[in-house]
Structure formats: structure tokens, C-alpha cells
Motif scaffolding. Structure first.
Motif, PDB file in Angstrom:
ATOM      1  N   GLU A 200       0.830  -1.216   0.000  1.00 12.17           N
ATOM      2  CA  GLU A 200       0.000   0.000   0.000  1.00 12.17           C
ATOM      3  C   GLU A 200       0.861   1.260   0.000  1.00 12.17           C
ATOM      4  O   GLU A 200       0.397   2.320  -0.404  1.00 12.17           O
ATOM      5  CB  GLU A 200      -0.917  -0.004   1.230  1.00 12.17           C
ATOM      6  N   THR A 201       2.098   1.163   0.440  1.00  9.54           N
ATOM      7  CA  THR A 201       2.961   2.344   0.567  1.00  9.54           C
ATOM      8  C   THR A 201       4.162   2.297  -0.368  1.00  9.54           C
ATOM      9  O   THR A 201       5.032   3.146  -0.288  1.00  9.54           O
ATOM     10  CB  THR A 201       3.461   2.471   2.009  1.00  9.54           C
ATOM     11  N   ASP A 202       4.217   1.308  -1.245  1.00  9.37           N
ATOM     12  CA  ASP A 202       5.329   1.168  -2.200  1.00  9.37           C
ATOM     13  C   ASP A 202       6.671   1.019  -1.503  1.00  9.37           C
ATOM     14  O   ASP A 202       7.710   1.427  -2.043  1.00  9.37           O
ATOM     15  CB  ASP A 202       5.380   2.369  -3.164  1.00  9.37           C
ATOM     16  N   LEU A 203       6.654   0.434  -0.315  1.00  8.44           N
ATOM     17  CA  LEU A 203       7.913   0.153   0.372  1.00  8.44           C
ATOM     18  C   LEU A 203       8.382  -1.247   0.002  1.00  8.44           C
ATOM     19  O   LEU A 203       7.578  -2.133  -0.287  1.00  8.44           O
ATOM     20  CB  LEU A 203       7.727   0.242   1.893  1.00  8.44           C
ATOM     21  N   LYS A 204       9.689  -1.454   0.001  1.00  8.87           N
ATOM     22  CA  LYS A 204      10.250  -2.779  -0.227  1.00  8.87           C
ATOM     23  C   LYS A 204      10.037  -3.619   1.026  1.00  8.87           C
ATOM     24  O   LYS A 204      10.461  -3.247   2.106  1.00  8.87           O
ATOM     25  CB  LYS A 204      11.748  -2.674  -0.537  1.00  8.87           C
ATOM     26  N   PHE A 205       9.359  -4.765   0.861  1.00  8.80           N
ATOM     27  CA  PHE A 205       9.080  -5.634   2.000  1.00  8.80           C
ATOM     28  C   PHE A 205      10.239  -6.593   2.216  1.00  8.80           C
ATOM     29  O   PHE A 205      10.612  -7.349   1.317  1.00  8.80           O
ATOM     30  CB  PHE A 205       7.790  -6.419   1.759  1.00  8.80           C
ATOM     31  N   VAL A 206      10.797  -6.543   3.418  1.00 13.32           N
ATOM     32  CA  VAL A 206      11.887  -7.447   3.791  1.00 13.32           C
ATOM     33  C   VAL A 206      11.494  -8.120   5.098  1.00 13.32           C
ATOM     34  O   VAL A 206      11.084  -7.435   6.047  1.00 13.32           O
ATOM     35  CB  VAL A 206      13.222  -6.696   3.963  1.00 13.32           C
ATOM     36  N   GLN A 207      11.599  -9.424   5.121  1.00 16.60           N
ATOM     37  CA  GLN A 207      11.198 -10.169   6.315  1.00 16.60           C
ATOM     38  C   GLN A 207      12.373 -10.952   6.875  1.00 16.60           C
ATOM     39  O   GLN A 207      13.099 -11.626   6.150  1.00 16.60           O
ATOM     40  CB  GLN A 207      10.070 -11.148   5.994  1.00 16.60           C
ATOM     41  N   ILE A 208      12.559 -10.856   8.196  1.00 21.56           N
ATOM     42  CA  ILE A 208      13.544 -11.676   8.898  1.00 21.56           C
ATOM     43  C   ILE A 208      12.898 -12.231  10.158  1.00 21.56           C
ATOM     44  O   ILE A 208      11.868 -11.726  10.615  1.00 21.56           O
ATOM     45  CB  ILE A 208      14.820 -10.877   9.268  1.00 21.56           C
ATOM     46  N   SER A 209      13.490 -13.267  10.693  1.00 18.76           N
ATOM     47  CA  SER A 209      13.022 -13.840  11.951  1.00 18.76           C
ATOM     48  C   SER A 209      14.118 -13.678  12.991  1.00 18.76           C
ATOM     49  O   SER A 209      15.286 -13.999  12.736  1.00 18.76           O
ATOM     50  CB  SER A 209      12.686 -15.324  11.779  1.00 18.76           C
ATOM     51  N   ALA A 210      13.737 -13.191  14.157  1.00 16.31           N
ATOM     52  CA  ALA A 210      14.723 -12.993  15.222  1.00 16.31           C
ATOM     53  C   ALA A 210      15.269 -14.325  15.727  1.00 16.31           C
ATOM     54  O   ALA A 210      16.317 -14.361  16.373  1.00 16.31           O
ATOM     55  CB  ALA A 210      14.090 -12.218  16.377  1.00 16.31           C
ATOM     56  N   ILE A 211      14.571 -15.418  15.423  1.00 12.58           N
ATOM     57  CA  ILE A 211      15.042 -16.726  15.866  1.00 12.58           C
ATOM     58  C   ILE A 211      16.276 -17.148  15.071  1.00 12.58           C
ATOM     59  O   ILE A 211      17.208 -17.746  15.601  1.00 12.58           O
ATOM     60  CB  ILE A 211      13.925 -17.784  15.712  1.00 12.58           C
ATOM     61  N   PHE A 212      16.301 -16.808  13.777  1.00  9.92           N
ATOM     62  CA  PHE A 212      17.359 -17.288  12.897  1.00  9.92           C
ATOM     63  C   PHE A 212      18.354 -16.206  12.499  1.00  9.92           C
ATOM     64  O   PHE A 212      19.321 -16.504  11.792  1.00  9.92           O
ATOM     65  CB  PHE A 212      16.747 -17.887  11.621  1.00  9.92           C
ATOM     66  N   SER A 213      18.146 -14.975  12.891  1.00 14.99           N
ATOM     67  CA  SER A 213      18.998 -13.873  12.455  1.00 14.99           C
ATOM     68  C   SER A 213      19.881 -13.383  13.592  1.00 14.99           C
ATOM     69  O   SER A 213      19.457 -13.307  14.743  1.00 14.99           O
ATOM     70  CB  SER A 213      18.148 -12.709  11.936  1.00 14.99           C
ATOM     71  N   GLY A 214      21.112 -13.047  13.237  1.00 17.00           N
ATOM     72  CA  GLY A 214      22.055 -12.492  14.194  1.00 17.00           C
ATOM     73  C   GLY A 214      22.635 -11.195  13.671  1.00 17.00           C
ATOM     74  O   GLY A 214      22.111 -10.593  12.724  1.00 17.00           O
ATOM     75  N   VAL A 215      23.734 -10.739  14.262  1.00 22.40           N
ATOM     76  CA  VAL A 215      24.345  -9.462  13.885  1.00 22.40           C
ATOM     77  C   VAL A 215      24.752  -9.424  12.410  1.00 22.40           C
ATOM     78  O   VAL A 215      24.489  -8.436  11.719  1.00 22.40           O
ATOM     79  CB  VAL A 215      25.542  -9.165  14.804  1.00 22.40           C
ATOM     80  N   PRO A 216      25.404 -10.470  11.862  1.00 26.95           N
ATOM     81  CA  PRO A 216      25.792 -10.400  10.436  1.00 26.95           C
ATOM     82  C   PRO A 216      24.595 -10.203   9.510  1.00 26.95           C
ATOM     83  O   PRO A 216      24.666  -9.410   8.557  1.00 26.95           O
ATOM     84  CB  PRO A 216      26.466 -11.758  10.194  1.00 26.95           C
ATOM     85  N   GLU A 217      23.489 -10.937   9.790  1.00 23.06           N
ATOM     86  CA  GLU A 217      22.296 -10.791   8.950  1.00 23.06           C
ATOM     87  C   GLU A 217      21.709  -9.385   9.064  1.00 23.06           C
ATOM     88  O   GLU A 217      21.263  -8.799   8.058  1.00 23.06           O
ATOM     89  CB  GLU A 217      21.241 -11.832   9.336  1.00 23.06           C
ATOM     90  N   LEU A 218      21.691  -8.845  10.282  1.00 19.53           N
ATOM     91  CA  LEU A 218      21.157  -7.495  10.473  1.00 19.53           C
ATOM     92  C   LEU A 218      21.981  -6.467   9.711  1.00 19.53           C
ATOM     93  O   LEU A 218      21.428  -5.538   9.101  1.00 19.53           O
ATOM     94  CB  LEU A 218      21.117  -7.148  11.969  1.00 19.53           C
ATOM     95  N   ARG A 219      23.297  -6.617   9.716  1.00 18.25           N
ATOM     96  CA  ARG A 219      24.150  -5.668   8.994  1.00 18.25           C
ATOM     97  C   ARG A 219      23.839  -5.678   7.499  1.00 18.25           C
ATOM     98  O   ARG A 219      23.783  -4.623   6.857  1.00 18.25           O
ATOM     99  CB  ARG A 219      25.622  -6.011   9.229  1.00 18.25           C
ATOM    100  N   LYS A 220      23.634  -6.871   6.942  1.00 16.39           N
ATOM    101  CA  LYS A 220      23.303  -6.961   5.518  1.00 16.39           C
ATOM    102  C   LYS A 220      21.964  -6.296   5.226  1.00 16.39           C
ATOM    103  O   LYS A 220      21.819  -5.571   4.223  1.00 16.39           O
ATOM    104  CB  LYS A 220      23.257  -8.427   5.096  1.00 16.39           C
ATOM    105  N   VAL A 221      20.980  -6.542   6.098  1.00 15.85           N
ATOM    106  CA  VAL A 221      19.654  -5.937   5.903  1.00 15.85           C
ATOM    107  C   VAL A 221      19.738  -4.423   6.001  1.00 15.85           C
ATOM    108  O   VAL A 221      19.150  -3.696   5.185  1.00 15.85           O
ATOM    109  CB  VAL A 221      18.664  -6.496   6.943  1.00 15.85           C
ATOM    110  N   PHE A 222      20.488  -3.926   6.980  1.00 15.22           N
ATOM    111  CA  PHE A 222      20.612  -2.472   7.169  1.00 15.22           C
ATOM    112  C   PHE A 222      21.325  -1.832   5.977  1.00 15.22           C
ATOM    113  O   PHE A 222      20.932  -0.762   5.508  1.00 15.22           O
ATOM    114  CB  PHE A 222      21.372  -2.173   8.457  1.00 15.22           C
ATOM    115  N   GLN A 223      22.391  -2.473   5.486  1.00 16.70           N
ATOM    116  CA  GLN A 223      23.129  -1.908   4.363  1.00 16.70           C
ATOM    117  C   GLN A 223      22.262  -1.867   3.115  1.00 16.70           C
ATOM    118  O   GLN A 223      22.258  -0.877   2.364  1.00 16.70           O
ATOM    119  CB  GLN A 223      24.389  -2.738   4.096  1.00 16.70           C
ATOM    120  N   ALA A 224      21.485  -2.942   2.895  1.00 16.14           N
ATOM    121  CA  ALA A 224      20.595  -2.964   1.735  1.00 16.14           C
ATOM    122  C   ALA A 224      19.536  -1.873   1.839  1.00 16.14           C
ATOM    123  O   ALA A 224      19.184  -1.231   0.836  1.00 16.14           O
ATOM    124  CB  ALA A 224      19.939  -4.340   1.608  1.00 16.14           C
ATOM    125  N   ALA A 225      19.013  -1.645   3.051  1.00 12.39           N
ATOM    126  CA  ALA A 225      18.005  -0.599   3.247  1.00 12.39           C
ATOM    127  C   ALA A 225      18.595   0.783   2.983  1.00 12.39           C
ATOM    128  O   ALA A 225      17.929   1.649   2.383  1.00 12.39           O
ATOM    129  CB  ALA A 225      17.451  -0.673   4.664  1.00 12.39           C
TER     130      ALA A 225
END
Length: 437
Positions: free
Chosen positions: A78-103
Motif C-alpha cells: 500500500e505504501t510502495d515500500l520494499k518488504f523485507v522479512q527476517i526472523s529474530a530466531i534465525f537472524s544475528g548481527v551479520p544478517e542485520l548488517r546486511k539488511v541495514f546496508q541494503a536498506a
């Protein structure tokens, strides 16, 4: 409308690949979402945000299978935002850094990101804090989902920058609407008699994804004629009730049990007690809480209530489960029907406040023991009246620190045994005033 636990970047299945019923029925518009009118209605928070084109960070708090992931995905569309989904169960600092850099890269190219974090309460404090800079500068809109109380599980800094929206379990009528959609999608009517159909809706326990899984099982049986509830029960097991012994359900249910007993409703009290027992709660915890209720909410209105709780506790220890739970259930019933009074509890708290306020004032000298001659010379024990020698066995002397105005902490109620204690207080007060005269 069910939650998907897909990974960002994962390839979607081919169009002719088999897809679960829950995936095929996923709504394509927010208006198609079943239930959750409290956040999706005409004047509800999400609708207002979208109309104002001002979608902010959100925490969805609710049980499984009520549409948290689906609503987040539709918000992004509805807002033309890129949807990115992660799970806190399977994600750690390296995954968060990749998501943040892509954003950040998307933002540099003029596109925003809606980051959906499932089970966000699983992230530790440092991981939760890592979202703050990107939330503040608009790099991403955070949408978190949790089944736990955000007040206890999420950092205050995150909560201050996000709006908490509560999603509710689906009602039986809403589940029926979902079942009708499933029948339309399948092109078949469920082969169930009315009682069996109602039983399936109840088995889902407010979880839409669970209902669709049940429906998929029933359709796979390829029945030629409707079956009744009895036949259904032999083919399907009732879904276990959602209950986390260390989470929000635990505190909600013990609160419901406590307040039902305080409200003198034995039926409601037994219901919540049974819910906790079925959920796997430790009966010893329940025995301890019941004893606390006897002290806090019944007190001296029925002094026997504490004995009933302690005896039921001891009976459970000797019998074990499941027979021992009956003794605890009897205690629940007794407490609910006992006369209620918190007068002693209120009196104790008042005395604590007074003790803290008056500091270290000593007792009056006439009630101190004169163990030495020096102490006797100092007036210890001088003027003490031995109550057994006094008329009516009551001297009426002052036992508070000298100069302290006599307070009144304990005010028994006109219920149960405290009615008798109220008479005794009045009697002693009458004697005290007579001695003063």
C-alpha cells in the motif's frame, strides 16, 4: 491471511507447484483481511496512517495465526515500500548488517524499506537498539511481531518510537467466514454435519492458519458423505490450548484465577484453574498462589481458609498428579465461596508505612524489661500494669512510642469471622476509654 516464514531473497515456487491452502487464501488487499477491525476499521490506527501517508513503525502484538505477517506485507504494498522479512530466531548481527546496508542503498536510490521482524522479542537489548538510528532517519519502517507482552520484552527506546497494535484471536464467526473462503477456493463444501463443522471451528482456537490446516486435512479424506462430530473426533485431535508457562499467558491466567476467587465466582475460578492445569502449569505454583489468596483476600474473615490451602497443598504432595489436583480444586472452590476481607493486609501495609515514617523511636519505658539496676534507675518497667491483674484482663495502657498519636490500622469488615473481631475491637476500645476516664 496467515503468517509466512519465508527468507528474504528466497525464490518463489513455480506457478504450477503445489501451494498450501493458507498460502492460496492469503489476502491481496487489506480490505480482504478477516477480523482485526480494531486496527483496520475506517477510523482505526492503520487506516488513519495510510490515509495520511504517514506509516510509522509498528509492533504487532497477538497470538499466532491472526495475520501479523500478511498485514505487514500488505502495508508495504500500500505504501510502495520494499518488504523485507527476517526472523529474530534465525537472524544475528551479520544478517542485520546486511539488511541495514541494503536498506541504506535503497534509500540512496529513493526507495524505502518496510522491515518485518518476526518474534522480535527474541532479539537482545543490543540487537533491538541497532534498529534505532535507521528508524530515526527514515531508512526503514520497522514492523515487529510478537506473541509476548511488549512492555516486558521490548526496550523502552524501541517502544517509544513505535506504536503497539494488538491483534486478537479470530472469533468463531470470523473463522466460519474463513472456512467459506476455503470452500470457494477448493470448489467443494466441507463434508461435515453442523455439529462437526462447529467442532472444527472450535478446534482452531482462534487461529486462522490452524483452521486452514484442519480444513486441508478434511478435504484430503475425499469423503463422499458428511460425517458427524463423533466420527470427526476419532480422526482429528483437538488442538492444544496456547499457554506459555513463562510468558504472558501465564500472568493473564493467574490474574483471571485470582480475580475470580476474589469475586466469589467458583465456576469461573475452576475454569481458569483447569486452563492452567491443562496448559502444564506446575500445581505447586498454583498451591502457593492459592495460599497467598487466602492470606491477602480472605484473611481473618475465614482463618480456616489458610489451613484448607495448606492441607490441599500437602495432599497434592502426597498424591501427586493427576489425583492431587482435585485437592487444589477443592481449595479453589472453598476460597471463592469464603467471606472476603483484606483488612489485615491493609492494616499491615499501613503499619509498614508508619514504621518507615517514625524511624527508630523506642518503645515506652513502662513496657521495657529492667534487666539491670541501671535500667531500673532509668525508669525501665516503671508503671507497667500486668494485664492479668487488671479488671477484665485488660489494662488499657499505651504500647506505642511516647508522643506518638495512637493510630488505627486494622478495620475488620462486617463479614465472616471478622464480624466477631470487630465486636472485640469495639469492646477493648470501650474499656480503654473507661480506663482513661
Amino acid at each position: 491471511m496467515m503468517d509466512l516464514f519465508d527468507t528474504p531473497g528466497e525464490e518463489l515456487p513455480a506457478s504450477d507447484a503445489p501451494r498450501p491452502l493458507a498460502d492460496r487464501l492469503r489476502p491481496r488487499l487489506l480490505a480482504d483481511v478477516i477480523g482485526q477491525r480494531q486496527i483496520l476499521g475506517p477510523e482505526a490506527p492503520l487506516t488513519v496512517m495510510l490515509k495520511a501517508n504517514a506509516l510509522g513503525s509498528i509492533i504487532f502484538w497477538g497470538p499466532p495465526g491472526v495475520g501479523k505477517t500478511t498485514i505487514a506485507r500488505l502495508l508495504a504494498e500500500e505504501t510502495d515500500l520494499k518488504f523485507v522479512q527476517i526472523s529474530a530466531i534465525f537472524s544475528g548481527v551479520p544478517e542485520l548488517r546486511k539488511v541495514f546496508q541494503a536498506a541504506q542503498n535503497r534509500r540512496d536510490n529513493g526507495q524505502g524499506t518496510l522491515l518485518f521482524v518476526d518474534e522480535i522479542h527474541r532479539f537482545n537489548k543490543a540487537q533491538q537498539d541497532s534498529f534505532l538510528p535507521l528508524m530515526e532517519d527514515g531508512t526503514l519502517v520497522l514492523v515487529g511481531a510478537t506473541t509476548e507482552n511488549p512492555s516486558f520484552e521490548l526496550n523502552a527506546a524501541v517502544l517509544s518510537r513505535a506504536q503497539v497494535l494488538v491483534l486478537e484471536r479470530l472469533s468463531v464467526d470470523e473463522l466460519e467466514l474463513l472456512a467459506q473462503r476455503a470452500e470457494t477456493e477448493a470448489g467443494r463444501v466441507l463434508p461435515l454435519e453442523a455439529g462437526a463443522r462447529r467442532a472444527v471451528l472450535e478446534m482452531a482456537d482462534g487461529d486462522g492458519r490452524s483452521l486452514l490446516n484442519l480444513i486441508e486435512q478434511i478435504l484430503a479424506w475425499d469423503l463422499q458423505s458428511p460425517i458427524d462430530q463423533s466420527t470427526l473426533s476419532t480422526r482429528l485431535m483437538r488442538r492444544a490450548a496456547v499457554y506459555d508457562k513463562s510468558g504472558d499467558s501465564h500472568y493473564n491466567l493467574i490474574s483471571a484465577l485470582h480475580k475470580s476467587i476474589r469475586g466469589s465466582d467458583p465456576d469461573a475460578a475452576l475454569y481458569w484453574f483447569a486452563r492452567m492445569v491443562q496448559g502444564g502449569e506446575d500445581p505447586r505454583y498454583l498451591a502457593r498462589r492459592l495460599t497467598r489468596m487466602a492470606v491477602e483476600d480472605i484473611g481473618l474473615a475465614d482463618p480456616q481458609a489458610q489451613d484448607v490451602c495448606l492441607q490441599s497443598w500437602q495432599t497434592y504432595e502426597r498424591l501427586g498428579s493427576p489425583e492431587g489436583e482435585l485437592a487444589l480444586a477443592q481449595a479453589v472452590t472453598y476460597l471463592a465461596l469464603a467471606p472476603k476481607s483484606n483488612a489485615a493486609y491493609v492494616a499491615y501495609k499501613a503499619a509498614l508505612r508508619e514504621a518507615k515514617h517514625t524511624g527508630s523511636q523506642p518503645p515506652p519505658k513502662h513496657i521495657l524489661n529492667a534487666a539491670t539496676g541501671l535500667m531500673k534507675d532509668q525508669g525501665y518497667g516503671d508503671g507497667y500494669a500486668y494485664d492479668h491483674d487488671a479488671e477484665d484482663g485488660f489494662s488499657g495502657q499505651n504500647y506505642f512510642p511516647e508522643g506518638m498519636e495512637r493510630p488505627e490500622y486494622y478495620a475488620p469488615v462486617e463479614r465472616g469471622f471478622e464480624r466477631e473481631l470487630r465486636k472485640r475491637l469495639a469492646y477493648f476500645e470501650k474499656l480503654r476509654n473507661r480506663r482513661k476516664g
